[in-house]
Design an enzyme around this catalytic site. Structure first.
Site, PDB file in Angstrom:
ATOM      1  N   HIS A  97      -3.599  -5.357   0.019  1.00 32.14           N
ATOM      2  CA  HIS A  97      -3.090  -5.982   1.831  1.00 32.14           C
ATOM      3  C   HIS A  97      -3.570  -7.646   1.294  1.00 32.14           C
ATOM      4  O   HIS A  97      -4.614  -7.898   1.116  1.00 32.14           O
ATOM      5  CB  HIS A  97      -4.703  -5.407   2.171  1.00 32.14           C
ATOM      6  N   GLU A 155      -2.503  -9.445   3.907  1.00 32.81           N
ATOM      7  CA  GLU A 155      -2.683 -10.180   4.914  1.00 32.81           C
ATOM      8  C   GLU A 155      -4.096  -9.460   5.335  1.00 32.81           C
ATOM      9  O   GLU A 155      -4.995 -10.554   5.979  1.00 32.81           O
ATOM     10  CB  GLU A 155      -2.486  -8.497   5.517  1.00 32.81           C
ATOM     11  N   CYS A 206       0.438  -1.443  -0.570  1.00 26.96           N
ATOM     12  CA  CYS A 206      -0.104   0.121   0.371  1.00 26.96           C
ATOM     13  C   CYS A 206       0.904   1.335   0.004  1.00 26.96           C
ATOM     14  O   CYS A 206       1.748   1.025  -1.306  1.00 26.96           O
ATOM     15  CB  CYS A 206      -1.217  -0.102   1.248  1.00 26.96           C
TER      16      CYS A 206
END
Length: 365
Positions: free
Chosen positions: A337, A339, A252
């Site tokens: 993202h 994660e 990001c």
């Protein structure tokens, strides 16, 4: 008898949206954005990337499963405000330890519900992200517009959410040591690295290249975070000085910082990408990943032509750059993202790729 509105949103152009208060009752000016995720409001509330932003949730019902101790992405949420269609203050979830409204009170985060979030989202899509005042119903439109005219959104968001000192996030029998530059890092990133046998030393955003070298890491990670990447020249300088020294992975804001460090440019999107359903094409495999996203800025694809970075991922909604890599320097990054907190889990392989790069360096040392 209908309940009377007690809160409202005021925009610079005089538009007003009326609703009801939940969370804290303070007045606040924020940048308004919207998120299309259907779940994960706790992770959104506690994502440091939303500092100074008022988030409109397009999913209509928020608060219904409460808040749980294990699901925070930071210990001290810095979200600007929450704007929702329907708020549920009596959650049904065996893991819940508090209501969303109670946590928002604790961290001085105002909320407003009963707003037509469909109309409001269309307004943001048409006119872009902009300043908004969340205030008491008694505030006049004229006074609200004056407050907005005089207020500038601060540009110190990263320094506000980045830790002041380094700390360690260890795991049992670690195989690798990561230096993670925290620009507002979500905790699930640390968890994802720990699960892959990586000990993590988390360092502040303004950490120097010299300090990172002294840590002797196997790899360097640059995290997500709020705001314009050009507001953190310290991180750009550090990464530029470390080019080619360590396997490096950015997510990001970290992706934007890596691109800027190689001489590329970034620009602000009209209303950003925020949600858990953005399709991204992996240009190396041809596969489509459904991704979790939260960003206002994007990398200018034309500016990458003058750098050693290769585009690896493209957003299929608007063709913006979603990933880059430089094989020679063992550097790669993604705009989204992997994660995924909240969001789909299509992109977890990127952490495995980071591990493989560090393993290759060790084997060839």
């Amino acid at each position: 008898m209908l309940k009377e509105f007690n809160r409202k949103l005021v925009f610079e152009d005089g538009n007003e949206y009326l609703g009801y208060s939940f969370g804290d009752t303070c007045d606040k000016v924020c940048e308004i954005v919207f998120n299309t995720s259907m779940v994960g409001y706790q992770e959104i509330l506690s994502d440091p990337s939303y500092t100074y932003q008022a988030v409109v949730m397009t999913y209509p019902l928020i608060g219904n499963y409460g808040m749980t101790e294990e699901d925070y992405e930071t210990k001290h949420p810095t979200l600007g405000a929450f704007i929702v269609g329907e708020y549920n203050d009596t959650p049904s979830n065996f893991r819940s330890t508090a209501t969303l409204g109670k946590i928002m009170e604790q961290y001085c985060i105002p909320g407003i519900y009963g707003v037509d979030t469909r109309k409001l989202t269309r307004y943001i899509r048409d006119f872009g992200s902009r300043k908004v005042l969340i205030t008491d119903i008694s505030t006049s439109k004229e006074d609200g517009m004056k407050i907005l005219e005089k207020f500038d959104i601060p540009t110190d968001a990263v320094s506000k959410v980045s830790p002041k000192e380094s700390y360690h996030a260890n795991t049992r029998n670690p195989k690798f040591h990561i230096a993670a530059i925290d620009c507002g890092m979500k905790q699930n990133i640390v968890r994802s690295l720990n699960q892959r046998k990586c000990a993590v030393t988390v360092v502040p955003y303004n950490t120097t290249a010299e300090y990172i070298r002294k840590l002797g890491p196997d790899g360097v990670f640059i995290s997500n975070g709020p705001g314009d990447p050009k507001d953190v020249p310290e991180v750009i300088k550090t990464i530029r000085e470390l080019h080619g020294e360590y396997p490096t992975f950015g997510i990001c804001l970290g992706h934007q910082i890596i691109c800027l460090s190689y001489g590329a440019e970034c620009y602000k999107l009209k209303f950003g990408h925020r949600g858990g359903n953005h399709p991204v094409k992996n240009m190396q495999t041809g596969k489509i990943e459904i991704t979790s996203q939260n960003h206002s800025y994007a990398v200018d694809s034309d500016s990458l032509k003058h750098t050693p970075l290769e585009v690896t991922h493209i957003n299929l909604l608007d063709n913006t750059v979603e990933g880059v890599a430089c094989e020679k320097d063992k550097v790669f990054s993604v705009q989204y993202h992997p994660e995924s907190a909240p969001g789909p889990e299509d992109s977890g392989y990127l952490f495995d790729r980071f591990i493989e790069m560090m393993q290759e360096v060790k084997e060839n040392a």
